[in-house]
Design a protein around this motif. Structure first.
Motif, PDB file in Angstrom:
ATOM      1  N   LEU C  24       0.836  -1.209   0.000  1.00  0.00           N
ATOM      2  CA  LEU C  24       0.000   0.000   0.000  1.00  0.00           C
ATOM      3  C   LEU C  24       0.867   1.253   0.000  1.00  0.00           C
ATOM      4  O   LEU C  24       0.585   2.225  -0.712  1.00  0.00           O
ATOM      5  CB  LEU C  24      -0.922   0.011   1.216  1.00  0.00           C
ATOM      6  N   ALA C  32      -3.307  10.901  -5.390  1.00  0.00           N
ATOM      7  CA  ALA C  32      -4.297   9.822  -5.491  1.00  0.00           C
ATOM      8  C   ALA C  32      -5.527  10.130  -4.658  1.00  0.00           C
ATOM      9  O   ALA C  32      -5.434  10.603  -3.526  1.00  0.00           O
ATOM     10  CB  ALA C  32      -3.679   8.501  -5.025  1.00  0.00           C
ATOM     11  N   ALA C  34      -7.844   7.525  -4.820  1.00  0.00           N
ATOM     12  CA  ALA C  34      -8.306   6.151  -4.679  1.00  0.00           C
ATOM     13  C   ALA C  34      -7.125   5.195  -4.695  1.00  0.00           C
ATOM     14  O   ALA C  34      -6.202   5.347  -5.492  1.00  0.00           O
ATOM     15  CB  ALA C  34      -9.244   5.796  -5.832  1.00  0.00           C
ATOM     16  N   VAL C  35      -7.169   4.242  -3.794  1.00  0.00           N
ATOM     17  CA  VAL C  35      -6.176   3.170  -3.762  1.00  0.00           C
ATOM     18  C   VAL C  35      -6.949   1.858  -3.732  1.00  0.00           C
ATOM     19  O   VAL C  35      -7.864   1.700  -2.923  1.00  0.00           O
ATOM     20  CB  VAL C  35      -5.269   3.266  -2.520  1.00  0.00           C
ATOM     21  N   LEU C  36      -6.607   0.961  -4.623  1.00  0.00           N
ATOM     22  CA  LEU C  36      -7.255  -0.338  -4.631  1.00  0.00           C
ATOM     23  C   LEU C  36      -6.203  -1.411  -4.398  1.00  0.00           C
ATOM     24  O   LEU C  36      -5.175  -1.440  -5.066  1.00  0.00           O
ATOM     25  CB  LEU C  36      -7.941  -0.592  -5.973  1.00  0.00           C
ATOM     26  N   LEU C  37      -6.484  -2.275  -3.429  1.00  0.00           N
ATOM     27  CA  LEU C  37      -5.588  -3.400  -3.132  1.00  0.00           C
ATOM     28  C   LEU C  37      -6.377  -4.681  -3.279  1.00  0.00           C
ATOM     29  O   LEU C  37      -7.425  -4.852  -2.644  1.00  0.00           O
ATOM     30  CB  LEU C  37      -5.058  -3.283  -1.697  1.00  0.00           C
ATOM     31  N   PHE C  38      -5.886  -5.576  -4.126  1.00  0.00           N
ATOM     32  CA  PHE C  38      -6.477  -6.910  -4.220  1.00  0.00           C
ATOM     33  C   PHE C  38      -5.482  -7.905  -3.652  1.00  0.00           C
ATOM     34  O   PHE C  38      -4.292  -7.852  -3.976  1.00  0.00           O
ATOM     35  CB  PHE C  38      -6.785  -7.287  -5.679  1.00  0.00           C
ATOM     36  N   LEU C  39      -5.982  -8.794  -2.805  1.00  0.00           N
ATOM     37  CA  LEU C  39      -5.144  -9.873  -2.276  1.00  0.00           C
ATOM     38  C   LEU C  39      -5.753 -11.204  -2.680  1.00  0.00           C
ATOM     39  O   LEU C  39      -6.948 -11.442  -2.459  1.00  0.00           O
ATOM     40  CB  LEU C  39      -5.082  -9.817  -0.745  1.00  0.00           C
TER      41      LEU C  39
END
Lengths: 81, 160, 160, 81
Positions: C24, C32, C34-39
């Motif tokens: 992150l 920014a 928006a921050v998108l994190l996919f795990l």
């Protein structure tokens, strides 16, 4: 009946306070409350046509009836997130 | 980190910085194959104008109710394992996290769909407002679509 | 955390647990919104059968090349500020993170689209393979669509 | 020319090794390499029609020509993520 209306964001700034109490006839609707609020607090008149109202923490419509003791809130367009 | 399926909903409106690791931990479960975390962050510029900081205000009871309804609807539409929504209010500096939405699912497509729906709908219905404190010293509430304020041009819908 | 726009790409294939907070941080920038994190996480069950652990293997040079190409394509398609992809290989227990994809953007829709495209495409083209170690003691490579292996039924495409 | 082919996952397990060297005519294509590999390592014959090949870390097609010194890899359907 006496109804307290909570004000937020631009509505709070325009009114210069965070709530206002109105004396309304029993059975008043949100539409009637909106008209009274514009008359009582002229600085709000410009934004009131474009705000929503909530009764008891739920969105209301113009037809919704305000009860004595209800918590009413003026909800300008939201911008959270 | 062996951990059973909890399926608990987390809804918080906080005044302090959001602990994103804690949000991720809240949706972790051994049955999940996918975790999606969305963070809304306060950005320095909006259509060319520079922002110095932001203030968020909420109608607390209603905001919590609305967030709870969003989670309930999302759980009906998608097979969510964990779901957490944390929104920060108060004074935020640039680059800070204003909202965190996390979901965990067995398969990833549901996580993306649910995460996007949750943040899209949150931004439309949850009674939270932000005030931009511009770097030129002016401050202004953001009310998308509100055309009769002092500076209507600044209230075109904008999203984060 | 004031921080300028870096726009750096992070691509890593690691043997140790993925530090999601670091991922992150790698995409954080003041521009920014928006921050998108996919795990992707290793889940305990796949269509009813219980998994005890997984082993991931990769063709390292090619996997890094392919991940780099994915990032380059994503940057052409979406206005990404930060982009980070970290894949873990080796032995993973249940509930651990096998892959992290993070993007930051000014507006959120691009973050969701780019994040979903990156993980979808990663799963289709990047030469990494997982072996399920079932709780009954059997182990088996997962090769979606491969129909001539010992147990063809277990190789239906499945996603996390 | 001598070409080394790296094997991964099920291909590695079936072949019992992680690479194999084949002596191929100059100008051989991936299609020809695939056929030779099936003949040289019969346990791979069942999966070879469904695997891809890479040359120098890039996906190749059946028409791609293998050069001496190329690193060729056998890529069964991937399952990362």
């Amino acid at each position: 009946m006496n109804v307290r209306i909570r004000l937020f964001a631009v509505a709070k700034d325009l009114a210069g306070r965070d709530s206002i109490s109105l004396e309304l006839p029993a059975g008043s609707t949100i539409a009637q409350l909106r008209a009274r609020l514009a008359a009582e607090v002229p600085p709000l008149a410009g934004v009131l046509p474009q705000v929503l109202f909530a009764i008891g923490s739920e969105y209301a419509t113009d037809d919704s009836v305000v009860s004595a003791g209800s918590e009413v809130a003026c909800i300008p367009p939201v911008s959270g997130g | 980190m062996h951990k059973g399926y909890l399926g608990c909903d987390v809804i918080e409106i906080v005044n302090e910085p959001i602990d994103t690791a804690a949000v991720l931990a809240q949706v972790a479960t051994d049955e999940a194959g996918a975790v999606l975390l969305f963070l809304g962050t306060t950005r320095a510029g909006t259509r060319g104008r520079r922002t110095a900081s932001l203030d968020y205000e909420c109608y607390g009871e209603m905001a919590r109710n609305q967030l709870g309804e969003l989670e309930a609807v999302a759980r009906k539409r998608w097979p969510l394992l964990g779901c957490a929504i944390v929104h920060r209010v108060g004074h935020l500096k640039i680059g800070e996290v204003s909202v965190a939405v996390a979901v965990s699912t067995a398969h990833r497509h549901a996580a993306f769909e649910a995460g996007q729906w949750l943040i899209d709908t949150l931004k439309e219905v949850v009674p939270i407002w932000k005030k931009e404190n511009w770097s030129d010293g002016e401050s202004q509430w953001v009310h998308p679509g509100l055309t009769t304020s002092v500076r209507p041009d600044d209230n075109a819908r904008h999203d984060g």
